[in-house]
Design a protein around this motif. Structure first.
Motif, PDB file in Angstrom:
ATOM      1  N   VAL A 275       0.842  -1.196   0.000  1.00 36.62           N
ATOM      2  CA  VAL A 275       0.000   0.000   0.000  1.00 36.62           C
ATOM      3  C   VAL A 275       0.880   1.251   0.000  1.00 36.62           C
ATOM      4  O   VAL A 275       0.606   2.233  -0.714  1.00 36.62           O
ATOM      5  CB  VAL A 275      -0.939   0.005   1.215  1.00 36.62           C
ATOM      6  CG1 VAL A 275      -1.750   1.297   1.258  1.00 36.62           C
ATOM      7  CG2 VAL A 275      -1.868  -1.203   1.181  1.00 36.62           C
ATOM      8  N   MET A 276       1.942   1.230   0.790  1.00 44.08           N
ATOM      9  CA  MET A 276       2.866   2.360   0.825  1.00 44.08           C
ATOM     10  C   MET A 276       3.443   2.640  -0.556  1.00 44.08           C
ATOM     11  O   MET A 276       3.551   3.797  -0.998  1.00 44.08           O
ATOM     12  CB  MET A 276       3.984   2.051   1.829  1.00 44.08           C
ATOM     13  CG  MET A 276       5.141   3.032   1.829  1.00 44.08           C
ATOM     14  SD  MET A 276       6.510   2.413   0.810  1.00 44.08           S
ATOM     15  CE  MET A 276       7.316   3.969   0.409  1.00 44.08           C
ATOM     16  N   GLN A 339       6.591   8.666   5.144  1.00 44.00           N
ATOM     17  CA  GLN A 339       7.119   8.181   6.418  1.00 44.00           C
ATOM     18  C   GLN A 339       6.585   8.988   7.595  1.00 44.00           C
ATOM     19  O   GLN A 339       6.519   8.490   8.721  1.00 44.00           O
ATOM     20  CB  GLN A 339       8.650   8.217   6.374  1.00 44.00           C
ATOM     21  CG  GLN A 339       9.251   7.197   5.416  1.00 44.00           C
ATOM     22  CD  GLN A 339      10.744   7.365   5.213  1.00 44.00           C
ATOM     23  OE1 GLN A 339      11.273   8.484   5.340  1.00 44.00           O
ATOM     24  NE2 GLN A 339      11.440   6.289   4.893  1.00 44.00           N
ATOM     25  N   ARG A 340       6.173  10.222   7.314  1.00 41.13           N
ATOM     26  CA  ARG A 340       5.576  11.067   8.375  1.00 41.13           C
ATOM     27  C   ARG A 340       4.055  10.984   8.376  1.00 41.13           C
ATOM     28  O   ARG A 340       3.398  11.641   9.191  1.00 41.13           O
ATOM     29  CB  ARG A 340       6.014  12.525   8.174  1.00 41.13           C
ATOM     30  CG  ARG A 340       7.498  12.775   8.375  1.00 41.13           C
ATOM     31  CD  ARG A 340       7.795  14.273   8.414  1.00 41.13           C
ATOM     32  NE  ARG A 340       7.447  14.924   7.150  1.00 41.13           N
ATOM     33  CZ  ARG A 340       8.295  15.115   6.132  1.00 41.13           C
ATOM     34  NH1 ARG A 340       9.553  14.672   6.226  1.00 41.13           N
ATOM     35  NH2 ARG A 340       7.904  15.723   5.029  1.00 41.13           N
ATOM     36  N   ARG A 399      -0.174   1.355   9.936  1.00 37.18           N
ATOM     37  CA  ARG A 399       0.721   0.287   9.490  1.00 37.18           C
ATOM     38  C   ARG A 399       1.572   0.750   8.307  1.00 37.18           C
ATOM     39  O   ARG A 399       2.748   0.376   8.187  1.00 37.18           O
ATOM     40  CB  ARG A 399      -0.085  -0.961   9.102  1.00 37.18           C
ATOM     41  CG  ARG A 399      -0.620  -1.742  10.289  1.00 37.18           C
ATOM     42  CD  ARG A 399      -1.580  -2.831   9.852  1.00 37.18           C
ATOM     43  NE  ARG A 399      -0.972  -3.776   8.925  1.00 37.18           N
ATOM     44  CZ  ARG A 399      -1.658  -4.737   8.292  1.00 37.18           C
ATOM     45  NH1 ARG A 399      -2.968  -4.849   8.479  1.00 37.18           N
ATOM     46  NH2 ARG A 399      -1.040  -5.575   7.477  1.00 37.18           N
ATOM     47  N   VAL A 400       0.986   1.556   7.435  1.00 34.61           N
ATOM     48  CA  VAL A 400       1.744   2.072   6.290  1.00 34.61           C
ATOM     49  C   VAL A 400       2.909   2.937   6.766  1.00 34.61           C
ATOM     50  O   VAL A 400       4.035   2.823   6.273  1.00 34.61           O
ATOM     51  CB  VAL A 400       0.827   2.877   5.345  1.00 34.61           C
ATOM     52  CG1 VAL A 400       1.643   3.607   4.279  1.00 34.61           C
ATOM     53  CG2 VAL A 400      -0.186   1.969   4.679  1.00 34.61           C
ATOM     54  N   VAL A 401       2.660   3.801   7.730  1.00 32.77           N
ATOM     55  CA  VAL A 401       3.714   4.675   8.254  1.00 32.77           C
ATOM     56  C   VAL A 401       4.841   3.844   8.864  1.00 32.77           C
ATOM     57  O   VAL A 401       6.036   4.091   8.615  1.00 32.77           O
ATOM     58  CB  VAL A 401       3.143   5.654   9.295  1.00 32.77           C
ATOM     59  CG1 VAL A 401       4.268   6.393  10.028  1.00 32.77           C
ATOM     60  CG2 VAL A 401       2.217   6.658   8.622  1.00 32.77           C
ATOM     61  N   ALA A 404       6.762   2.204   6.097  1.00 32.37           N
ATOM     62  CA  ALA A 404       7.524   3.192   5.318  1.00 32.37           C
ATOM     63  C   ALA A 404       8.803   3.619   6.036  1.00 32.37           C
ATOM     64  O   ALA A 404       9.817   3.918   5.393  1.00 32.37           O
ATOM     65  CB  ALA A 404       6.652   4.402   5.024  1.00 32.37           C
ATOM     66  N   LYS A 405       8.758   3.647   7.344  1.00 31.13           N
ATOM     67  CA  LYS A 405       9.939   4.062   8.114  1.00 31.13           C
ATOM     68  C   LYS A 405      11.118   3.104   7.940  1.00 31.13           C
ATOM     69  O   LYS A 405      12.254   3.473   8.243  1.00 31.13           O
ATOM     70  CB  LYS A 405       9.578   4.180   9.598  1.00 31.13           C
ATOM     71  CG  LYS A 405       8.690   5.376   9.925  1.00 31.13           C
ATOM     72  CD  LYS A 405       8.329   5.404  11.399  1.00 31.13           C
ATOM     73  CE  LYS A 405       7.439   6.598  11.728  1.00 31.13           C
ATOM     74  NZ  LYS A 405       7.032   6.622  13.171  1.00 31.13           N
ATOM     75  N   THR A 406      10.855   1.895   7.467  1.00 27.63           N
ATOM     76  CA  THR A 406      11.935   0.919   7.279  1.00 27.63           C
ATOM     77  C   THR A 406      12.501   0.954   5.858  1.00 27.63           C
ATOM     78  O   THR A 406      13.409   0.189   5.544  1.00 27.63           O
ATOM     79  CB  THR A 406      11.439  -0.510   7.563  1.00 27.63           C
ATOM     80  OG1 THR A 406      10.583  -0.964   6.494  1.00 27.63           O
ATOM     81  CG2 THR A 406      10.677  -0.588   8.877  1.00 27.63           C
ATOM     82  N   VAL A 407      11.962   1.825   5.012  1.00 28.93           N
ATOM     83  CA  VAL A 407      12.413   1.920   3.622  1.00 28.93           C
ATOM     84  C   VAL A 407      13.625   2.855   3.555  1.00 28.93           C
ATOM     85  O   VAL A 407      13.560   4.004   4.004  1.00 28.93           O
ATOM     86  CB  VAL A 407      11.283   2.440   2.711  1.00 28.93           C
ATOM     87  CG1 VAL A 407      11.777   2.612   1.284  1.00 28.93           C
ATOM     88  CG2 VAL A 407      10.093   1.486   2.759  1.00 28.93           C
TER      89      VAL A 407
END
Length: 424
Positions: A275-276, A339-340, A399-401, A404-407
């Motif tokens: 989804v991200m 990510q934010r 969950r998307v956030v 995304a923080k791990t990308v």
């Protein structure tokens, strides 16, 4: 649709998908082999050589005539990369029995012909024919060379080669020109015999025929196959991210720069990552498309793709070389926004809607269904499209956030014109 899976021989599986909606039968026979640099060219060349003729029909003219007798049935070879496996073999289609003028049964002779192409080829002195091998080598080398002409595809290929250096995922399913050029009929025949004996073989059917009839047809077509111990398919390991961002710049005669980015992903919540990615660059409503391309005009095109089995994301864009740093910075800015958690409600809804439509579209084509299940098999997975969609639709913005923080940016590949010089 209820999928029925049967083991016919050691590591020979038949997937039957009864589907009354289609007017044609769709068959597939694919060897699933580990993708390796030293064997990729052999796997790409072999089905093209086998397609040239069988013992019963030793040339393409006679093969075509045999297909014509089956009311224009079509058989063609295929070579694909799914996960870290190379899939090679044949796909075939024919009209369903209900639509033949005299009610002729086409499933059995079509399956028999596919079996002959794989198991009973035209040989000369015990080897695959030299003239067929030489001719198809030329065709494959031409195909490999042609990939350079499509600079967008070429740049994406080079990104994966650099990002996944030392990993099977970076290997082209077509092989390399030099390796293909060195293949002889003897080398190809040895590889072929090994595949027949110890290669994982996946058989597939989608159509109206009863599963018992389908199983019987495939058993008869492949009853002569002699099997040895076959290694199971290994799960695809996730990409090993590098400690520092690698930047690779190459120059060619291009008028438009190609900026490709590779991101490592540490999250195991793959549905959220998917989804991200849709929010990031997966649709025409994504941040890359609406901001980097449309609003700021930094790219001629900009999109992202999530490689689920390998757990990495790639970005593909076409830019003016002078905009290299601006485009790089703005793509990073859009990722940081996700990510934010900075997006509008409609952006999230559009991403979910696109995914919903994409998964539903799988059922519109027998070939798309086959490709989905083959991808599952090659990646060591066993999920249904409906199950995957249900899980995706449970994904929340939170969950998307977190996903995304791990990308993290891993590799930058930039293809620029020779006159542009260093843009780094």
């Amino acid at each position: 649709m209820k999928r029925i899976r049967t083991q016919l021989l050691p590591e020979v599986y038949l997937t039957c998908l009864p589907a009354a909606k289609f007017k044609t039968d769709f068959l597939s026979a694919q060897f699933v082999t580990p993708l390796r640099l030293e064997t990729a060219g052999l796997g790409a060349l072999l089905p093209a050589v086998l397609e040239r003729g069988t013992r019963r029909y030793p040339d393409m003219q006679q093969l075509t005539a045999a297909e014509d007798l089956l009311y224009g049935a079509n058989i063609s070879h295929s070579v694909r990369k799914r996960g870290e496996s190379q899939l090679w073999g044949f796909v075939a289609t024919a009209i369903d029995d209900a639509y033949t003028p005299g009610g002729e049964r086409l499933l059995e002779p079509l399956t028999e012909l596919v079996g002959e192409l794989l198991c009973d080829p035209c040989v000369e002195n015990g080897l695959l024919r030299g003239d067929y091998t030489a001719s198809e080598k030329t065709n494959l080398i031409d195909l490999i060379r042609s990939t350079v002409n499509d600079k967008r595809t070429f740049a994406g290929k080079r990104l994966l080669e650099e990002m996944c250096r030392g990993e099977a995922y970076g290997v082209s399913h077509l092989g390399e020109e030099e390796a293909v050029g060195a293949i002889t009929p003897s080398i190809l025949t040895t590889y072929y015999r090994r595949q027949l004996a110890a290669g994982r073989l996946e058989l597939y059917y989608c159509g109206k025929a009863e599963p018992a009839r389908v199983e019987d047809a495939f058993r008869r077509a492949f009853e002569g196959l002699r099997r040895e111990e076959v290694a199971p398919i290994s799960p695809v390991p996730h990409h090993r991210g590098s400690s520092e961002v690698r930047v690779v710049q190459e120059q060619m005669d291009v008028s438009q720069g190609k900026l490709c980015l590779g991101y490592s992903v540490d999250s195991v919540d793959k549905d959220a990552v998917l989804v991200m990615d849709m929010l990031f660059g997966g649709t025409s409503n994504s941040k890359l498309f609406l901001n980097v391309r449309e609003k700021l005009s930094l790219c001629y095109y900009a999109s992202s793709a999530y490689h689920r089995s390998k757990n990495l994301i790639t970005v593909s864009s076409g830019i003016e070389s002078k905009n290299y740093q601006k485009a790089l910075d703005e793509i990073a800015h859009q990722l940081n926004a996700i990510q934010r958690g900075e997006w509008e409600d409609w952006e999230f809804s559009a991403a979910m809607s696109s995914l919903k439509n994409a998964y539903k579209a799988i059922f519109d084509s027998a070939s798309q269904l086959e490709d989905f299940y083959m991808g599952q098999i090659a990646s060591g997975q066993d999920r249904e499209p409906e199950e995957m969609l249900r899980d995706i639709l449970t994904v929340t913005p939170e969950r998307v956030v977190e996903a995304a923080k791990t990308v993290r940016l891993d590799t930058v590949y930039f293809l620029t014109g020779k006159e542009e010089g260093d843009n780094g």
